[in-house]
Design an enzyme around this catalytic site. Sequence first.
Site, mmCIF file in Angstrom:
data_model
loop_
_atom_site.group_PDB
_atom_site.id
_atom_site.type_symbol
_atom_site.label_atom_id
_atom_site.label_comp_id
_atom_site.label_asym_id
_atom_site.label_seq_id
_atom_site.Cartn_x
_atom_site.Cartn_y
_atom_site.Cartn_z
ATOM 1 C CD GLN A 110 -5.615 -5.864 -7.053
ATOM 2 O OE1 GLN A 110 -5.335 -4.884 -6.357
ATOM 3 N NE2 GLN A 110 -6.846 -6.152 -7.428
ATOM 4 C CG HIS A 140 -1.756 -1.113 1.482
ATOM 5 N ND1 HIS A 140 -2.497 -1.277 2.647
ATOM 6 C CD2 HIS A 140 -2.046 -2.180 0.710
ATOM 7 C CE1 HIS A 140 -3.185 -2.403 2.573
ATOM 8 N NE2 HIS A 140 -2.921 -2.973 1.421
#
Length: 388
Positions: free
Chosen positions: A187, A164
Amino acid sequence: MTSAEFPAPRFPEWPQYGEEERAGLTRALEQGQWWRVGGAEVSAFEREFADFHGAPYALAVTNGTHALELAVELLGIRPGEEVIVPAFTFISSSMAVQRLGAVPVPVDVLPDTYNIDPAAAAAAVTDRTRAIMPVHMAGFFSDMDALGKLATDAGVAILQDAAHAHGARWRGQRVGEFGSIAAFSFQNGKLMTAGEGGALLVPDRETYDEGFVRHSCGRPPSDRRYLHETAGTNYRMNEFSGAVLRAQLARLPEQIARREANWPILRALLAAIPGVEPQGRDDRCDVVPHYMAMFRLPGITEERRNAVVDALVARGIPAFVAFRPIYRTDAFWSAPTEPLSVDDLARRCPTTEEIGRDCVWLHHRTLLGDEAGLTAIASTLTAVLSEH
């Protein structure tokens, strides 16, 4: 007001792309080599990604889960040895450890940042501990000061799960400047994406070379006689993904700046709603890229929280339930674990239990919009809470 009557706010689409991605794909297509060993795009992306994060080297791989698995291998962690992980995280953090036969040790997180609690991590260290895996939740750095001291004192490694945290900074330091391996994901929902993909930041050439061999079926790049040097698998990124990620990386700083500007506005709007507590920020986090906009609804039941998320989605807000505690998944128990029960781990992780029940996250594209969109989020959430 019904969902049909409620005006749906408009947010930027995700993924974002433009002529830069098209040019990169054409460049990869026309170079005549579509895999990384013969092409130039993945190698160029690795250099650019490493430079952006202050790391000596980066190794691009197929996805973020594979990045974590490869990192565990590179740290020499053996079956039966332990890695301390936050209980509140995506399952890949623990699954990557388990896939190699090692044991994830879930510990509690802090109630404001949702990051691993250094005191809980310290309490979990044993003579079998080989690494601590902080997950920089939603792009907010874990307490690297306390964790770094803990790792040094205990003689164990730090493995950053930075899925993240593209572009994040802690007290001026970028992810690659801590001297530890860090794993990233690309992703489709991540802060930069090629649909799938991942990368490791590594601190030295020796680790990069070993990682390359292991991610390419045990073959060094110069091998022409199938002299596989070690056990490995195929984690190689293809040239098209590398080309797209080069363009995504180039647009990342502007996107981070926009999200950083919008988060204080949204945070204030959410904090003004009774019963809503936005994710907190450690003042030592200089730059937060904001993978998610997260908030809690303390005291709510899981069922009601789920209904709130469904109602937000019905009204055009890209909302999601937060991760459940990793030990409350069947997958966690299908591989090596501590000799404990779900209830044992729940007692060890009371904050994770609460967050898993009451937390909501919004897609980061909400922070790429304008102030009208942020106001719409708050007004929609207020209306939904009054109905649920």
